[in-house]
Design an enzyme around this catalytic site. Structure first.
Site, PDB file in Angstrom:
ATOM      1  CB  CYS A 111      -1.387  -0.260   1.561  1.00 22.38           C
ATOM      2  SG  CYS A 111      -2.289   0.586   0.966  1.00 22.38           S
ATOM      3  CG  HIS A 216      -3.866  -3.043   2.360  1.00 15.67           C
ATOM      4  ND1 HIS A 216      -2.848  -2.810   3.876  1.00 15.67           N
ATOM      5  CD2 HIS A 216      -4.190  -2.241   1.700  1.00 15.67           C
ATOM      6  CE1 HIS A 216      -2.569  -1.183   4.087  1.00 15.67           C
ATOM      7  NE2 HIS A 216      -3.695  -1.372   2.497  1.00 15.67           N
ATOM      8  CD  GLU A 218      -1.668  -5.838   5.099  1.00 14.51           C
ATOM      9  OE1 GLU A 218      -1.448  -6.403   3.826  1.00 14.51           O
ATOM     10  OE2 GLU A 218      -2.235  -4.828   5.149  1.00 14.51           O
TER      11      GLU A 218
END
Ligand code: MN
Length: 272
Positions: A111, A216, A218
């Site tokens: 990001c 993202h 994660e």
């Protein structure tokens, strides 16, 4: 066990919406942990000597999400629609990113991290996609939406490192950003775009692991196991770097001296 040490620059916590758990970057440290690395949060506002002493011990650098970069870092005036900035995070990450690029330390950007990588290497950003890019999709996160909500597809270059790691050339991803890469820095190549043409993935042109994504992963580890493969590939590269350094194959990056500042001067040149 001798796990590779993955440095993650921290952030100034002043965000009542996300709270301290997100502010503590727990999703990133957890992903590195699950992938077999040892995450290390790096404080902001250190002296250059202290920051470099930490950098010297890193086997990989993970640039996490966060607020907007100050457009001064890429030589532009701050537009009204550019949002909150964090001068201490900018300065810390610009220094670490340039040191990592100069020393071939494996680097993964997420990001804001793809934006930081591009700016640190001499590129520029759209200060707001909605204002700057006609016909763009909505890339921003809306209040209340889950962070793992699929927002758009990303078409990856089938020959890219990322496509190889993820095992696919088309990926559905989340999207929690309002800025993106504008002019690409030298030494990077675009390997993934959303259907509206926004840059969603870049890689370095050298052989070393330099990769960054605008989405993202994660937040999607439980939804798509390929997202953990990205962290695993990064951590594996960091372990290889650590082994090469232990074997004496890599000279100490301490020889590199770069000023810790928001100066737009940079070691890799700027594409105008
Ligand atoms: Mn997006």
């Amino acid at each position: 066990m001798n796990l590779p040490l993955i440095g993650i620059p921290s952030r100034t916590i002043n965000d009542p919406v996300f709270g301290t758990r997100y502010g503590g970057l727990a999703t990133y440290t957890r992903a590195v942990d699950l992938a077999g690395g040892a995450p290390l949060l790096i404080p902001l506002a250190l002296s250059e000597d202290a920051l470099h002493a930490i950098f010297d011990r890193l086997d990989g650098l993970l640039l996490a999400g966060g607020v907007d970069l100050d457009p001064a870092s890429y030589g532009e005036e701050k537009a009204p629609y550019c949002e909150e900035v964090d001068a201490e995070k900018d300065a810390t990450e610009l220094a670490l990113t340039r040191w990592a690029l100069a020393a071939d330390v494996p680097l993964l950007g997420i990001c804001r991290g793809i934006q930081m990588l591009n700016v640190a290497a001499g590129g520029t950003l759209y200060q707001d996609i909605g204002h700057d890019v006609a016909g763009s999709l909505r890339h921003e996160h809306a209040t209340g939406e889950p962070f793992n909500r699929i927002a758009h597809a990303v078409d990856l270059d089938p020959g890219s490192r990322l496509a190889g790691i993820l095992g696919t050339a088309v990926l559905d991803v989340n999207s929690l950003h309002h800025q993106s890469v504008k002019h690409l820095a030298p030494g990077l190549k675009v390997v993934g775009r959303s259907p509206d043409g926004i840059v969603e993935a870049v890689e370095g042109t050298s052989g070393r692991f330099v990769a960054a994504v605008q989405f993202h992963p994660e937040w999607m580890l439980e939804d798509d196991t390929r997202m953990l493969d990205l962290f695993r590939a990064f951590v594996t590269s960091a372990a290889d770097y650590a082994a090469a350094r232990r074997a004496g194959g890599i000279s100490a990056p301490a020889a590199i001296t770069l000023r810790l500042s928001l100066d737009t001067e940079n070691p890799l040149g700027r594409e105008s």
